[in-house]
Structures are given as structure tokens and as C-alpha cells.
Design a protein around this motif. Structure first.
Motif, PDB file in Angstrom:
ATOM      1  N   ILE A  24      17.502  44.259  32.658  1.00 23.44           N
ATOM      2  CA  ILE A  24      17.895  43.795  31.332  1.00 23.44           C
ATOM      3  C   ILE A  24      18.779  44.885  30.745  1.00 23.44           C
ATOM      4  O   ILE A  24      18.349  46.025  30.583  1.00 23.44           O
ATOM      5  N   LYS A  26      22.780  45.848  28.471  1.00 19.55           N
ATOM      6  CA  LYS A  26      23.766  45.439  27.475  1.00 19.55           C
ATOM      7  C   LYS A  26      25.129  45.974  27.913  1.00 19.55           C
ATOM      8  O   LYS A  26      25.211  46.949  28.669  1.00 19.55           O
ATOM      9  N   LYS A  53      20.294  40.536  33.344  1.00 17.22           N
ATOM     10  CA  LYS A  53      20.370  39.710  32.142  1.00 17.22           C
ATOM     11  C   LYS A  53      20.965  40.554  31.022  1.00 17.22           C
ATOM     12  O   LYS A  53      20.608  41.716  30.857  1.00 17.22           O
ATOM     13  N   ASP A  54      21.853  39.947  30.264  1.00 24.16           N
ATOM     14  CA  ASP A  54      22.538  40.617  29.159  1.00 24.16           C
ATOM     15  C   ASP A  54      21.725  40.405  27.888  1.00 24.16           C
ATOM     16  O   ASP A  54      21.590  39.278  27.404  1.00 24.16           O
ATOM     17  N   ILE A  55      21.202  41.482  27.340  1.00 27.33           N
ATOM     18  CA  ILE A  55      20.352  41.403  26.157  1.00 27.33           C
ATOM     19  C   ILE A  55      21.113  40.848  24.947  1.00 27.33           C
ATOM     20  O   ILE A  55      20.514  40.230  24.073  1.00 27.33           O
ATOM     21  N   GLN A  57      23.043  38.394  24.953  1.00 27.91           N
ATOM     22  CA  GLN A  57      23.173  36.950  25.091  1.00 27.91           C
ATOM     23  C   GLN A  57      21.844  36.210  24.978  1.00 27.91           C
ATOM     24  O   GLN A  57      21.807  34.990  25.100  1.00 27.91           O
ATOM     25  N   ASP A  58      20.752  36.949  24.778  1.00 25.49           N
ATOM     26  CA  ASP A  58      19.422  36.335  24.774  1.00 25.49           C
ATOM     27  C   ASP A  58      18.600  36.898  23.603  1.00 25.49           C
ATOM     28  O   ASP A  58      18.111  38.028  23.680  1.00 25.49           O
ATOM     29  N   GLN A  60      15.608  36.364  22.538  1.00 28.54           N
ATOM     30  CA  GLN A  60      14.221  36.731  22.859  1.00 28.54           C
ATOM     31  C   GLN A  60      14.171  38.091  23.558  1.00 28.54           C
ATOM     32  O   GLN A  60      13.353  38.943  23.207  1.00 28.54           O
ATOM     33  N   LEU A  61      15.049  38.289  24.545  1.00 30.94           N
ATOM     34  CA  LEU A  61      15.104  39.590  25.211  1.00 30.94           C
ATOM     35  C   LEU A  61      15.508  40.685  24.230  1.00 30.94           C
ATOM     36  O   LEU A  61      14.973  41.795  24.266  1.00 30.94           O
ATOM     37  N   HIS A  62      16.458  40.370  23.348  1.00 29.48           N
ATOM     38  CA  HIS A  62      16.900  41.336  22.337  1.00 29.48           C
ATOM     39  C   HIS A  62      15.724  41.780  21.480  1.00 29.48           C
ATOM     40  O   HIS A  62      15.498  42.981  21.270  1.00 29.48           O
TER      41      HIS A  62
END
Length: 95
Positions: A24, A26, A53-55, A57-58, A60-62
Motif C-alpha cells: 500500500i 502513495k 494499491k495506491d492509497i 485512490q482508496d 478506506q485504505l487512506h
């Protein structure tokens, strides 16, 4: 009872192809680039699939990981953040 133990053992060890490492990250993150180099090396050596995964763009992950970027998950569970230790990741994937 002894007849059941092999059944339980069968489900515990995963082959490398059944594992998944997730990075994860950025954009523009130097620590993320460093983490990716380690992940590419270890996963390449072991034949373990990985994804990133790009934080940004998400949402929830952010919300979950913003202060810990980069974050590495192994099979969906947090393995580490900020700096990835090659030996520790290798052990997590083979142990």
C-alpha cells in the motif's frame, strides 16, 4: 483423534503461489519505492505474487493506513510499515 490431525495440518501451510503480498503506497513516496524493491526481490525469488494499491485512490485504505505508508500486507494481514526488512519478509512467506 489421531485420524484428524493430518486434515488440520493440510490447511496450515500455503505454497508460495497461494500467498499474496500487498504494498500500500502513495505516489512520489521514496520509502514506498524502497519497499517495492525489497518486495520485488523477495517475491521474485520465492515465486510469490504481489500487488500494489495506491492509497490516494482508496478512501478506506487512506483512513486506515495514511500515517504508516508504505504498508506491507501478507495474505491480507499487516506485516510491516515504513521500512521493509528483506529477511523478515522472506521468513514470513516461507515459515
Amino acid at each position: 483423534m489421531a485420524d484428524m490431525s493430518p486434515l488440520f495440518r493440510r490447511g496450515t501451510a500455503k505454497s508460495p503461489q497461494e500467498r499474496l503480498v500487498t504494498l500500500i503506497r502513495k505516489p512520489g513516496c521514496l520509502l514506498c519505492d524502497d519497499a517495492q524493491i525489497v518486495i520485488e526481490k523477495v517475491c521474485g525469488d520465492l515465486g510469490v505474487p504481489w500487488e500494489q494499491k495506491d492509497i490516494s485512490q482508496d478512501p478506506q485504505l487512506h483512513d486506515q493506513y495514511w500515517e504508516q505508508i508504505p504498508v506491507v500486507l501478507v495474505d491480507g494481514a499487516q506485516h510491516t510499515f515504513w521500512r521493509v526488512n528483506e529477511d523478515r519478509l522472506r521468513k514470513a512467506l516461507t515459515g
